[in-house]
Scaffold this active site. Structure first.
Site, PDB file in Angstrom:
ATOM      1  N   ASP A 122     -26.660 -78.855  74.500  1.00  0.00           N
ATOM      2  CA  ASP A 122     -25.369 -79.187  75.094  1.00  0.00           C
ATOM      3  C   ASP A 122     -25.051 -78.435  76.254  1.00  0.00           C
ATOM      4  OD1 ASP A 122     -25.506 -76.575  73.845  1.00  0.00           O
ATOM      5  OD2 ASP A 122     -23.184 -76.465  73.903  1.00  0.00           O
ATOM      6  N   GLU A 136     -24.239 -74.273  71.790  1.00  0.00           N
ATOM      7  CA  GLU A 136     -24.414 -73.103  72.178  1.00  0.00           C
ATOM      8  C   GLU A 136     -23.461 -72.809  73.213  1.00  0.00           C
ATOM      9  OE1 GLU A 136     -26.033 -69.737  74.799  1.00  0.00           O
ATOM     10  OE2 GLU A 136     -25.341 -71.916  75.123  1.00  0.00           O
TER      11      GLU A 136
END
EC number: 3.4.11.4
Length: 429
Positions: free
Chosen positions: A80, A175
């Site tokens: 991400d 994350e």
């Protein structure tokens, strides 16, 4: 080098921005576009046991090619990108043989990446840089890490003469919003220890990070016509402002460095009747971390006491949630895993930069979940914004470090560290 560039660009052009307001995992469906591509690619290069669970966590295995038993190591990165700046429609620019001068990212908006402001650029004169076009982030955090892990595994598969033990790789969603390790199955991963490829400049090797907490503070008020407000109106925005002013003024991100902790106000919205303040609390030292949280509660109590009679109930409601802790506590007992990465860098002619992370990684959470997991450089700079860039040579060096760690793990005598998760290294940092 072109293969490396092409792989990296194929990842960054996919929008994988995470969303802290979502309750799903992954927090955005678009992350799965890259997740599915990664699964396909891992299978194509010849990795075994490639899996993606319902929450988007990817794992794969490179089987050992040696007869003797050595520890299983893991390499982890996240796919991400940060919601701090848009990751949609990324248009990377490749700057070959960088000349050390200003880089015009966007002529229309006169956005310039300059070594006069970003002095680290001068380290990479003569190298190939990948930048943004000035309208998005790049996504080197952590698609550089993805690129490096996949490329290193591909190289090891194509070069079976390089001896290595069993290697596990893991790719996580979310994350950037602090959830990357939430549903990571450490037992299934099955590694003795791991490394996140999620650092910045070449040479970084980190096993200390902040203790972190987030605070949401709600301020109540009473709205009355301002012409008749004497002794009646309570403006929640002004109380929030008073709260902020009671925090140490120099203990903020832009005034701190190294091991210095801080308070960071990152959201404030409100009206007369209600104001919501969000801030993060960071400190490497556990005792100082607790004192910071205590200070928030103390300020809350004092303001509530001040308004108790007038408001009739608590006017300030504070919620503090711990987010992650300093991995140092879990890595120090197995400090030889840091030594191993340090030796890999030295053997490759890379100067190790061992320093604390002023942030966190999946590795900080994973270390507390039973997978000691220091952090290694991925090569990028200026993360989470339009000035982000990554030198291709730094990504190649990160690939070399992964390969060298695999080699060293296959040839190192770990008998002195028989219990790899409990034996304490004698080395002092």
């Amino acid at each position: 080098m072109q293969h490396l560039i092409d792989r990296f660009i194929s990842y960054v052009i996919i929008d994988t921005e995470s969303d802290s307001n979502s309750n799903t995992t992954p927090s955005t469906k678009k992350q799965l576009v890259l997740a599915n591509l990664l699964v396909k690619e891992l299978k194509a290069i010849g990795m075994a046991e490639v899996t993606k669970d319902k929450n988007g966590y990817i794992m794969a295995t490179l089987p050992s090619n040696i007869e003797h038993v050595v520890p299983t190591i893991g390499f982890v990165s996240h796919y991400d990108t940060s919601p701090d700046f848009t990751g949609a429609n990324v248009k990377p620019q490749v700057i070959a043989n960088y000349d050390g001068g200003d880089i015009l990212l966007n002529a229309e908006h006169n956005i310039i990446l300059s070594p006069n402001y970003f002095k680290d650029l001068l380290q990479y004169k003569g190298q190939t840089l990948i930048t943004t076009d000035g309208t998005t982030l790049l996504g080197a955090d952590d698609k550089a890490g993805l690129t490096e892990i996949v490329s290193a595994m591909e190289y090891l598969i194509k070069n079976p003469d390089i001896k290595h033990g069993k290697i596990r790789v893991g790719f996580t969603p979310d994350e950037e919003i602090g959830r990357g390790a939430d549903l990571f199955d450490v037992e299934k991963f099955g590694a003795d220890w791991g490394y996140t490829m999620d650092g910045s400049q070449i040479g970084e090797l980190e096993y200390e990070n902040f203790n972190a907490a987030g605070a949401k503070i709600t301020f109540k008020g009473k709205s009355v016509h301002p012409g008749y407000a004497k002794g009646k109106m309570i403006n929640s925005m002004l109380i929030a402002n008073d709260f902020i002013n009671k925090l140490p003024k120099k203990e903020i991100p832009q005034e701190t460095k190294n091991y210095e902790g801080f308070f960071h106000v990152n959201h404030l919205s409100g009206s007369i009747e209600e104001t919501i303040l969000e801030l993060i609390i960071r400190d490497h030292n556990a005792k100082k971390f607790k004192k910071r949280k205590d200070l928030i509660h103390d300020i809350t109590k004092k303001i509530n006491k001040k308004f108790a009679k007038q408001f009739g109930e608590d006017i300030v409601i504070t919620e503090i949630k711990d987010q992650y802790y300093n991995m140092k506590e879990k890595v120090e007992p197995v400090l030889f895993i840091v030594d191993l990465a340090e030796k890999a860098m030295i053997d490759l002619g890379i100067k190790p930069i061992i320093k604390p992370i002023r942030g966190g990684t999946d590795g900080s959470r994973l270390s507390y979940m039973g997978l000691p997991c220091p952090n290694i450089f991925a090569g990028g700079h200026n993360f989470h914004g339009k000035y982000e860039y990554v030198p291709v040579e730094s990504m190649q060096k990160a690939i070399d470090v992964i390969i060298k760690i695999a080699e060293l793990t296959a040839t190192t005598d770990f008998s002195a560290n028989e219990n790899t998760k409990d034996k304490k290294s004698k080395k002092k940092k």
